[in-house]
Scaffold this active site. Structure first.
Site, PDB file in Angstrom:
ATOM      1  N   GLU A 127     -37.227  14.091 -89.445  1.00 48.50           N
ATOM      2  CA  GLU A 127     -38.010  12.856 -89.445  1.00 48.50           C
ATOM      3  C   GLU A 127     -37.065  11.676 -89.161  1.00 48.50           C
ATOM      4  O   GLU A 127     -36.025  11.604 -89.790  1.00 48.50           O
ATOM      5  CB  GLU A 127     -38.712  12.633 -90.787  1.00 48.50           C
ATOM      6  CG  GLU A 127     -39.664  11.458 -90.712  1.00 48.50           C
ATOM      7  CD  GLU A 127     -40.463  11.231 -92.001  1.00 48.50           C
ATOM      8  OE1 GLU A 127     -40.285  12.004 -92.952  1.00 48.50           O
ATOM      9  OE2 GLU A 127     -41.239  10.285 -92.027  1.00 48.50           O
ATOM     10  N   GLY A 267     -32.895   9.570 -99.284  1.00 47.42           N
ATOM     11  CA  GLY A 267     -33.032  10.218-100.587  1.00 47.42           C
ATOM     12  C   GLY A 267     -33.371  11.696-100.503  1.00 47.42           C
ATOM     13  O   GLY A 267     -32.710  12.535-101.103  1.00 47.42           O
ATOM     14  N   ALA A 268     -34.407  12.014 -99.728  1.00 40.98           N
ATOM     15  CA  ALA A 268     -34.853  13.394 -99.653  1.00 40.98           C
ATOM     16  C   ALA A 268     -35.865  13.506 -98.532  1.00 40.98           C
ATOM     17  O   ALA A 268     -36.288  12.494 -97.970  1.00 40.98           O
ATOM     18  CB  ALA A 268     -35.496  13.828-100.971  1.00 40.98           C
ATOM     19  N   MET A 269     -36.248  14.748 -98.208  1.00 40.10           N
ATOM     20  CA  MET A 269     -37.148  14.953 -97.078  1.00 40.10           C
ATOM     21  C   MET A 269     -38.134  16.073 -97.388  1.00 40.10           C
ATOM     22  O   MET A 269     -37.750  17.160 -97.825  1.00 40.10           O
ATOM     23  CB  MET A 269     -36.298  15.285 -95.843  1.00 40.10           C
ATOM     24  CG  MET A 269     -37.107  15.570 -94.600  1.00 40.10           C
ATOM     25  SD  MET A 269     -38.074  14.123 -94.071  1.00 40.10           S
ATOM     26  CE  MET A 269     -39.525  14.930 -93.404  1.00 40.10           C
ATOM     27  N   GLU A 270     -39.402  15.798 -97.076  1.00 43.85           N
ATOM     28  CA  GLU A 270     -40.496  16.669 -97.511  1.00 43.85           C
ATOM     29  C   GLU A 270     -40.826  17.802 -96.550  1.00 43.85           C
ATOM     30  O   GLU A 270     -41.983  18.241 -96.500  1.00 43.85           O
ATOM     31  CB  GLU A 270     -41.748  15.801 -97.723  1.00 43.85           C
ATOM     32  CG  GLU A 270     -42.403  15.261 -96.425  1.00 43.85           C
ATOM     33  CD  GLU A 270     -41.968  13.865 -96.018  1.00 43.85           C
ATOM     34  OE1 GLU A 270     -40.871  13.441 -96.397  1.00 43.85           O
ATOM     35  OE2 GLU A 270     -42.726  13.193 -95.295  1.00 43.85           O
ATOM     36  N   ASN A 271     -39.865  18.350 -95.785  1.00 39.07           N
ATOM     37  CA  ASN A 271     -40.139  19.464 -94.873  1.00 39.07           C
ATOM     38  C   ASN A 271     -41.038  20.500 -95.550  1.00 39.07           C
ATOM     39  O   ASN A 271     -40.837  20.833 -96.710  1.00 39.07           O
ATOM     40  CB  ASN A 271     -38.832  20.154 -94.488  1.00 39.07           C
ATOM     41  CG  ASN A 271     -37.749  19.160 -94.171  1.00 39.07           C
ATOM     42  OD1 ASN A 271     -37.897  18.367 -93.272  1.00 39.07           O
ATOM     43  ND2 ASN A 271     -36.691  19.154 -94.972  1.00 39.07           N
ATOM     44  N   HIS A 303     -42.200  12.878-105.597  1.00 32.65           N
ATOM     45  CA  HIS A 303     -42.586  12.232-104.336  1.00 32.65           C
ATOM     46  C   HIS A 303     -42.597  13.250-103.191  1.00 32.65           C
ATOM     47  O   HIS A 303     -43.587  13.356-102.457  1.00 32.65           O
ATOM     48  CB  HIS A 303     -41.618  11.088-104.032  1.00 32.65           C
ATOM     49  CG  HIS A 303     -41.893  10.360-102.755  1.00 32.65           C
ATOM     50  ND1 HIS A 303     -42.610   9.193-102.698  1.00 32.65           N
ATOM     51  CD2 HIS A 303     -41.567  10.655-101.468  1.00 32.65           C
ATOM     52  CE1 HIS A 303     -42.710   8.795-101.437  1.00 32.65           C
ATOM     53  NE2 HIS A 303     -42.073   9.673-100.674  1.00 32.65           N
ATOM     54  N   GLU A 304     -41.518  13.995-103.064  1.00 36.40           N
ATOM     55  CA  GLU A 304     -41.451  14.942-101.946  1.00 36.40           C
ATOM     56  C   GLU A 304     -42.489  16.046-102.109  1.00 36.40           C
ATOM     57  O   GLU A 304     -43.125  16.462-101.152  1.00 36.40           O
ATOM     58  CB  GLU A 304     -40.045  15.533-101.802  1.00 36.40           C
ATOM     59  CG  GLU A 304     -38.917  14.507-101.664  1.00 36.40           C
ATOM     60  CD  GLU A 304     -39.154  13.431-100.625  1.00 36.40           C
ATOM     61  OE1 GLU A 304     -39.875  13.685 -99.654  1.00 36.40           O
ATOM     62  OE2 GLU A 304     -38.625  12.315-100.801  1.00 36.40           O
ATOM     63  N   HIS A 307     -45.940  14.873-101.154  1.00 32.69           N
ATOM     64  CA  HIS A 307     -46.125  14.803 -99.705  1.00 32.69           C
ATOM     65  C   HIS A 307     -46.768  16.082 -99.158  1.00 32.69           C
ATOM     66  O   HIS A 307     -47.312  16.068 -98.047  1.00 32.69           O
ATOM     67  CB  HIS A 307     -44.778  14.651 -99.002  1.00 32.69           C
ATOM     68  CG  HIS A 307     -44.383  13.228 -98.706  1.00 32.69           C
ATOM     69  ND1 HIS A 307     -45.237  12.312 -98.147  1.00 32.69           N
ATOM     70  CD2 HIS A 307     -43.203  12.576 -98.854  1.00 32.69           C
ATOM     71  CE1 HIS A 307     -44.594  11.161 -97.982  1.00 32.69           C
ATOM     72  NE2 HIS A 307     -43.359  11.294 -98.405  1.00 32.69           N
TER      73      HIS A 307
HETATM   74  N1  B3K Z   1     -40.044  11.039 -95.337  1.00 41.57           N
HETATM   75  C1  B3K Z   1     -38.668  10.914 -95.723  1.00 41.57           C
HETATM   76  C2  B3K Z   1     -37.968   9.763 -95.085  1.00 41.57           C
HETATM   77  C3  B3K Z   1     -37.479  10.037 -93.718  1.00 41.57           C
HETATM   78  C4  B3K Z   1     -36.633   8.877 -93.243  1.00 41.57           C
HETATM   79  C5  B3K Z   1     -36.289   9.016 -91.822  1.00 41.57           C
HETATM   80  N2  B3K Z   1     -35.401   7.971 -91.391  1.00 41.57           N
HETATM   81  C6  B3K Z   1     -38.514  10.820 -97.196  1.00 41.57           C
HETATM   82  C7  B3K Z   1     -39.673  10.356 -97.957  1.00 41.57           C
HETATM   83  O1  B3K Z   1     -40.124   9.243 -97.852  1.00 41.57           O
HETATM   84  O2  B3K Z   1     -40.216  11.128 -98.696  1.00 41.57           O
HETATM   85 ZN    ZN Z   2     -41.992   9.748 -98.673  1.00 42.28          ZN
END
Ligand code: B3K
Ligand code: ZN
Length: 915
Positions: A127, A267-271, A303-304, A307
């Protein structure tokens, strides 16, 4: 300005067109190798019947394309900039197969987008537009495909191979290599793709959900970090249970994984099914994490996870709709944390913390050159728009919807209306990529007759118009009739590209207090009886008036408590005197407004001192607060039955950033000096109260527990210790600094260590130095604690300009690693963003430091550099000599050849505000 990749190209929301092709499935095979990873991408595509025929354009950046096969045979193609273009494709609606073979170099990837290495482990970040660095693709969120992924790698170096979905096959290959095949049953956009390969260990937890389904939860970390994952696992289980209980949204995967990396841009990523986290938001142990860290881990894990529905099951049509998933998910994680906190008072503490961030930082964004609507209209680099406006203000917009769909009498929290709205939203749009309009429409349709449904179009201006609205309140009381009139008017200052604004729909929750502080029943003109003692009015015109009746017998005007719970992200203005705020501070039943009353009392007097100092010879009065305020604060501190966490918030002064937002002419060192003067005054004036507070709340032998009640007691004890050390500076006492030093030496946990060290640093005591030295000795192998160690020094109060020299020296420290985003942010980011009095120096040396670091970092990581670049965007309200010097520094960076589009966009905006 010269740009690395040619002239900046603006992407505009109105230019959106649906994709000309759709991807049904993707079969990816990656032969992982640090120098050269080989990627075989086999896609099944078809034309989008809704779009006129046109060539296929796939995005790709910094990848070497070796082969293109169409339905198994060679075909013609061309590379046009960052796109692979195929003109001659089958014309009918039938699907066709495209096979692409390419390579990329993870070890050269320093910007941490796409496929990269962190301490010998492969990670991805896709992302917003990182997938195109792995393979050519329709890298846009409205193209959702089924992914099957085969990973191959050296078994000894990369024993763990992970991707999204379910593990369907694994085994050995020749030459010491092995493979794993992952299949994700959920179609997803490329930004949710992820892989991880390396030496990791995992904590596993089996759970059975409410509906009786079995799931496996796993948290992967480096060997040695496993004992720090319990809190994150608890948070994950709690989030899963919460989403199912509150919104009926279950976990839709057999397997849900979190992996931690220490090199991460955010911070983190919701893959999907494979969340990748910055270690900062996964790892927590009492010895290395503070109470704030524990709370952050809980909220980011939630939060993740949340998502998974708001973002993954229903995603964004285009990146302008980012708040569709981010605003909603922040709202959901805020609600989760409040529900976890439990008591009314602990919920209010969380709300106050959220609002504090919004008002000191998002309001600043809305008032500066980066101001943009919650749904922006254009961008050069989408990564620059993961902002407080999209996230935090976006969450406030969702919160206002909750308020506007609630039936106040039956459901004052608005939960039922919100739950109905979300249910319809997910029913309608499951599996789709949609817009903020779709979300708002579902909320309104699920709640016909609600205030939201009645004024939906006007309400949606919150998505379209930037800037923070001002709400002016005027009141009048007629004791003879018992009529109390409240007039509210609104206006919103211009923002870049938006000189005029239409009125917003603003929910104003309020109550009225009688002279004895008791809540008065609220009956509006025309109503047969009082409805409640707290209710929500909706201001939607430029100006509106409400008359409260039935107050006959009341001799003096009631005290209005407006914008309870911070019911809208606005600035409330009114001619309220000290007596008004003192009454609310003493009696308001709304904890948010009670806190706000204390802040307003402090703010008024701090701003007066600031004015006085600017108009005189610059001296700051030693006594800023009047006796009544000091007395009122003492009473709050001592009040039995009040939550310690709440007391700590109430007695914490408005931040320097928030103070800066209240004035037209910003003099950062002067703001700092006034704030320090007030801290010293309170330290001395409430000395005995602080003694009591410390003794009553400090629990040296208690086992560490991260719950809100325990952390609240620690927060208050920490504030008290800081005040006692500060008082010691004036009265020559050595006992309290000595105690703080002792606390540093034998702290039972990181919260205590950090508080004690901060108490020494912020009272300018010499013992801070040996304490820092000890901290480094003890924690030199713990990356996250080292980050704190750097940050503590970068945020220390500036005594004779020494902080900059120290920060520069720390750049040479053997533990400083510029390429690690956490470390760079802890030292450079903290100095530039969180120590205004040290950054803004009359000699301009702080700006020179900023300029050098922005350029240095931009050469390898534009995202981190662009964030740092923003530290000077609000140069315009600065007083001289800061203003000219800051503008010059911005212009100097802008002149530099080869800037990234990321930094370029920030500078262009900042300098465009040069009126
Ligand atoms: N969706 C990601 C953020 C991605 C940032 C890309 N530059 C984390 C979050 O908001 O949960
Ligand atoms: Zn988010």
């Amino acid at each position: 300005m010269t740009l690395r990749e040619g002239p900046a190209h603006l992407v505009r929301r109105h230019d959106y067109t649906a994709p000309a092709f759709l991807i049904d499935s993707v079969d990816l095979t990656l032969d992982l190798d640090p120098a050269k990873t080989r990627v075989l991408n086999r896609m099944r595509l078809r034309r989008n019947p809704a779009v006129p025929a046109q060539p296929l354009r796939l995005d790709g950046v910094e990848i070497n394309l070796a082969r293109v096969l169409l339905n198994g045979s060679g075909c013609s193609f061309r590379i046009e900039g960052a796109q692979l273009v195929l003109e001659r494709l089958p014309e009918g609606p039938e699907p066709f197969d495209l096979e692409l073979f390419s390579t990329c170099s993870p070890q050269k990837n320093t910007q941490l987008m796409g496929l990269y290495l962190s301490q010998g482990t492969f990670f991805t970040q896709c992302e917003a537009e990182g997938f195109r660095r792995i393979s050519y693709f329709l890298d846009r969120p409205d193209v959702m495909a089924r992914f099957r992924v085969t990973l191959r790698a050296d078994r000894a170096a990369y024993p763990v191979l992970l991707s999204n979905g379910n593990l369907v096959e694994q085994g050995d290959l020749e030459g010491g290599r092995h493979y794993a095949v992952w299949d994700d049953p959920h179609p997803k956009p490329s930004y949710l793709f992820a892989l991880v390969a390396g030496k990791l260990v995992q904590r596993e937890q089996k759970i059975i959900s409410r509906s009786g389904k079995a799931h496996t939860l796993q948290i992967y970390v480096r060997p040695g970090d496993l004992d720090k994952t319990e809190h994150a696992m608890n948070a994950l289980m709690a989030a899963i249970a919460w989403d199912e209980a509150r919104f009926g949204l279950p976990l839709d995967l057999e397997r849900f994984m979190i992996v931690a990396t220490s090199d991460f841009n955010m911070g983190a990523m919701e893959n999907k099914g494979l969340n990748i986290f910055n270690t900062k938001y996964v790892l927590a142990s009492p010895a290395s994490a503070t109470d704030a860290d524990y709370a952050n881990v809980e909220s980011v894990v939630a939060h993740e996870y949340l998502h998974n529905w708001s973002g993954n099951r229903v995603t964004c049509r285009d990146w302008f709709q980012l708040s569709l998933k981010e605003g909603l998910t922040v709202f959901r994680d805020q609600e989760f944390s409040q529900d976890m906190a439990g008591s009314v008072s602990a919920r209010a503490v969380k709300r106050i913390e959220d609002v504090r961030l919004l008002r000191s930082n998002q309001f600043a964004e809305d008032a500066g050159p980066m101001a943009h609507p919650v749904r922006p209209d254009q961008y050069a680099e989408i990564n620059n728009f993961y902002t407080l406006t999209v996230y935090e203000k976006g969450a406030e917009v969702v919160r206002m919807m909750q308020t506007l769909v609630s039936d106040a009498a039956l459901d004052p929290l608005g939960r039922a209306g919100m739950a109905r709205g979300l249910r319809l939203y997910f029913e309608r749009h499951d599996g789709q990529a949609v817009t903020c309009d779709d979300f708002a429409q579902a909320m309104a349709d699920a709640n016909p007759g609600s205030a939201l449904a009645q004024q939906l179009d006007a309400f949606k201006r919150w998505y379209a118009q930037a800037g923070t609205p001002r709400v002016q309140a005027c009141t009048e009381y007629d004791p003879a009739l018992g009529h109390y009139t409240l007039s509210l008017s609104q206006h919103c200052p211009p923002t870049p590209g938006q000189p005029h604004k239409e009125p917003f729909v603003i929910p104003v929750t309020l109550g009225l207090l009688g002279p004895d502080g008791r809540a008065l029943p609220l009956q509006l003109e025309g109503e047969g009886q009082a409805v409640a003692d707290s209710r929500t009015l909706v201001l939607s015109e430029p100006q509106q008036r409400w008359v409260f009746t039935g107050l006959a017998g009341l001799q003096s005007a009631p005290t209005p408590s407006l914008l309870r719970g911070f019911s809208a992200p606005v600035i409330l203005q009114g001619d309220f005197d000290a007596a008004h705020w003192l009454a609310l501070l003493a009696h308001d039943s709304d904890p948010f407004n009670r806190w706000e009353a204390g802040q307003q009392l402090l703010l008024r007097q701090m701003l007066a001192a600031l004015r006085q100092s600017a108009e005189s010879d610059g001296t700051i009065p030693a006594t800023v607060l009047d006796a009544t305020t000091v007395q009122a604060l003492s009473a709050v501190l001592r009040q039995p039955g009040l939550d310690p966490a709440f007391k700590e918030l109430l007695l914490t002064l408005p931040s320097e950033a928030y103070l800066a937002e209240q004035v037209q002419q910003v003099d950062p060192p002067r703001i700092h000096a006034v704030r320090q003067a007030v801290r010293s005054q309170l330290a001395q004036a409430l000395y005995v109260d602080w003694l009591w507070a410390y003794e009553a709340h400090h629990e040296p032998r208690a086992a560490y527990r991260p719950d809100p009640a325990s952390s609240g007691r620690r927060a208050l004890a920490g504030l008290a210790l800081g005040m006692l050390c500060l008082a010691a500076r004036s009265n020559g006492d050595t006992v309290w600094p000595g105690r703080a030093y002792q606390r540093c030496k034998d702290a039972a946990h990181m919260t205590e260590l950090q508080q004690a060290l901060q108490a020494l640093l912020h009272s300018g005591h010499a013992l801070a130095e040996p304490a820092l030295e000890r901290m480094h000795q003890r924690y030199r192998h713990d990356e996250l604690v080292l980050d704190k160690w750097f940050a503590l020094q970068a945020s220390a109060p500036d005594q004779n300009g020494t902080v900059l020299a120290r920060v520069k020296a720390l750049l040479q420290h053997p533990d400083f690693k510029l390429r690690n985003p956490n470390r760079a942010r802890s030292l450079i980011g903290t100095f530039c963003h969180a120590n205004p009095a040290a950054l803004h120096r009359p000699d301009g040396a702080g700006y020179a430091f900023w300029r050098e670091r922005v350029l240095e970092i931009d050469a390898f990581n534009p995202q981190v550099a662009a964030r740092l670049a923003r530290a000077l965007e609000r140069w315009q309200p600065l007083v001289e000599p800061y203003r000219s010097a800051a503008r010059q520094a911005l212009a100097d960076v802008a002149r530099h050849p080869g800037l990234s589009p990321d930094v370029h966009e920030i500078l262009t905006r900042a300098l465009a505000s040069d009126a």
